[in-house]
Design a protein around this motif. Structure first.
Motif, PDB file in Angstrom:
ATOM      1  N   UNK A  16       0.831  -1.201   0.000  1.00 28.94           N
ATOM      2  CA  UNK A  16       0.000   0.000   0.000  1.00 28.94           C
ATOM      3  C   UNK A  16       0.868   1.256   0.000  1.00 28.94           C
ATOM      4  N   UNK A  17       1.991   1.196   0.688  1.00 31.06           N
ATOM      5  CA  UNK A  17       2.952   2.299   0.658  1.00 31.06           C
ATOM      6  C   UNK A  17       3.494   2.478  -0.760  1.00 31.06           C
ATOM      7  N   UNK A  18       3.807   1.374  -1.409  1.00 30.34           N
ATOM      8  CA  UNK A  18       4.268   1.407  -2.793  1.00 30.34           C
ATOM      9  C   UNK A  18       3.193   1.987  -3.705  1.00 30.34           C
ATOM     10  N   UNK A  19       1.941   1.596  -3.485  1.00 28.46           N
ATOM     11  CA  UNK A  19       0.830   2.121  -4.272  1.00 28.46           C
ATOM     12  C   UNK A  19       0.797   3.640  -4.216  1.00 28.46           C
ATOM     13  N   UNK A  20       0.843   4.177  -3.006  1.00 23.78           N
ATOM     14  CA  UNK A  20       0.780   5.624  -2.835  1.00 23.78           C
ATOM     15  C   UNK A  20       2.012   6.302  -3.429  1.00 23.78           C
ATOM     16  N   UNK A  21       3.173   5.692  -3.277  1.00 25.70           N
ATOM     17  CA  UNK A  21       4.402   6.267  -3.832  1.00 25.70           C
ATOM     18  C   UNK A  21       4.331   6.347  -5.357  1.00 25.70           C
ATOM     19  N   UNK A  22       3.837   5.294  -5.996  1.00 28.16           N
ATOM     20  CA  UNK A  22       3.721   5.305  -7.463  1.00 28.16           C
ATOM     21  C   UNK A  22       2.735   6.376  -7.909  1.00 28.16           C
ATOM     22  N   UNK A  23       1.611   6.491  -7.207  1.00 28.02           N
ATOM     23  CA  UNK A  23       0.625   7.523  -7.546  1.00 28.02           C
ATOM     24  C   UNK A  23       1.240   8.913  -7.365  1.00 28.02           C
ATOM     25  N   UNK A  72      14.837   3.803  -7.490  1.00 36.68           N
ATOM     26  CA  UNK A  72      15.357   4.738  -6.490  1.00 36.68           C
ATOM     27  C   UNK A  72      14.374   5.856  -6.179  1.00 36.68           C
ATOM     28  N   UNK A  73      13.739   6.431  -7.187  1.00 39.25           N
ATOM     29  CA  UNK A  73      12.790   7.526  -6.961  1.00 39.25           C
ATOM     30  C   UNK A  73      11.588   7.030  -6.160  1.00 39.25           C
ATOM     31  N   UNK A  74      11.057   5.875  -6.529  1.00 39.01           N
ATOM     32  CA  UNK A  74       9.918   5.295  -5.819  1.00 39.01           C
ATOM     33  C   UNK A  74      10.323   4.929  -4.397  1.00 39.01           C
ATOM     34  N   UNK A  75      11.504   4.349  -4.241  1.00 42.63           N
ATOM     35  CA  UNK A  75      11.992   3.969  -2.921  1.00 42.63           C
ATOM     36  C   UNK A  75      12.125   5.193  -2.018  1.00 42.63           C
ATOM     37  N   UNK A  76      12.662   6.283  -2.542  1.00 41.37           N
ATOM     38  CA  UNK A  76      12.766   7.527  -1.768  1.00 41.37           C
ATOM     39  C   UNK A  76      11.387   8.027  -1.356  1.00 41.37           C
ATOM     40  N   UNK A  77      10.410   7.949  -2.264  1.00 41.37           N
ATOM     41  CA  UNK A  77       9.056   8.406  -1.962  1.00 41.37           C
ATOM     42  C   UNK A  77       8.421   7.493  -0.901  1.00 41.37           C
ATOM     43  N   UNK A  78       8.667   6.203  -0.982  1.00 47.27           N
ATOM     44  CA  UNK A  78       8.149   5.282   0.044  1.00 47.27           C
ATOM     45  C   UNK A  78       8.717   5.651   1.408  1.00 47.27           C
ATOM     46  N   UNK A  79       9.995   5.961   1.467  1.00 49.52           N
ATOM     47  CA  UNK A  79      10.603   6.331   2.742  1.00 49.52           C
ATOM     48  C   UNK A  79      10.025   7.643   3.260  1.00 49.52           C
ATOM     49  N   UNK A  80       9.783   8.587   2.353  1.00 53.60           N
ATOM     50  CA  UNK A  80       9.197   9.860   2.771  1.00 53.60           C
ATOM     51  C   UNK A  80       7.796   9.642   3.337  1.00 53.60           C
ATOM     52  N   UNK A  81       6.996   8.826   2.646  1.00 54.08           N
ATOM     53  CA  UNK A  81       5.640   8.531   3.105  1.00 54.08           C
ATOM     54  C   UNK A  81       5.660   7.796   4.440  1.00 54.08           C
ATOM     55  N   UNK A  82       6.561   6.858   4.566  1.00 53.50           N
ATOM     56  CA  UNK A  82       6.681   6.081   5.801  1.00 53.50           C
ATOM     57  C   UNK A  82       7.041   6.995   6.962  1.00 53.50           C
ATOM     58  N   UNK A  83       7.910   7.947   6.706  1.00 63.85           N
ATOM     59  CA  UNK A  83       8.341   8.897   7.741  1.00 63.85           C
ATOM     60  C   UNK A  83       7.180   9.801   8.165  1.00 63.85           C
ATOM     61  N   UNK A  84       6.321  10.177   7.195  1.00 64.20           N
ATOM     62  CA  UNK A  84       5.199  11.074   7.468  1.00 64.20           C
ATOM     63  C   UNK A  84       4.074  10.411   8.238  1.00 64.20           C
ATOM     64  N   UNK A  85       4.018   9.080   8.227  1.00 63.04           N
ATOM     65  CA  UNK A  85       2.932   8.357   8.899  1.00 63.04           C
ATOM     66  C   UNK A  85       3.064   8.352  10.363  1.00 63.04           C
TER      67      UNK A  85
END
Length: 85
Positions: A16-23, A72-85
């Motif tokens: 689900x984190x990956x889903x949001x990162x891709x979007x 790498x771009x998606x992975x960075x976004x996943x980490x950003x989203x994870x941090x914001x949660x």
């Protein structure tokens, strides 16, 4: 700032984190079906709600997009989203 690459396990939460990162990065989750013999392939897409609430859509997403966790771009976004949660 680029984060150090993080290896995610293939859990539902991480999908689900990956889903949001891709979007967030691409604006949508879409792919073309090259399995048919049509001259122009149909574009298919999934919404976050479909992936979150329908197990068969989550499985379809996993089979098509799980390798994006290594982008790498998606992975960075996943980490950003994870941090914001």
């Amino acid at each position: 700032m680029v984060n150090a690459f993080k290896k995610y396990r293939m859990t539902r939460k991480n999908l689900l984190l990956l889903t949001q990162a891709i979007i967030n990065v691409n604006g949508k989750i879409a792919w073309k079906d090259y399995a048919n013999d049509e001259a122009f392939q149909d574009e298919h897409s999934l919404s976050f709600d479909e992936i979150q609430n329908r197990p068969e859509k989550l499985e379809r997403f996993r089979s098509l997009f799980a390798d994006r966790m290594y982008d790498t771009v998606i992975n960075d976004e996943m980490q950003r989203l994870e941090h914001d949660v």
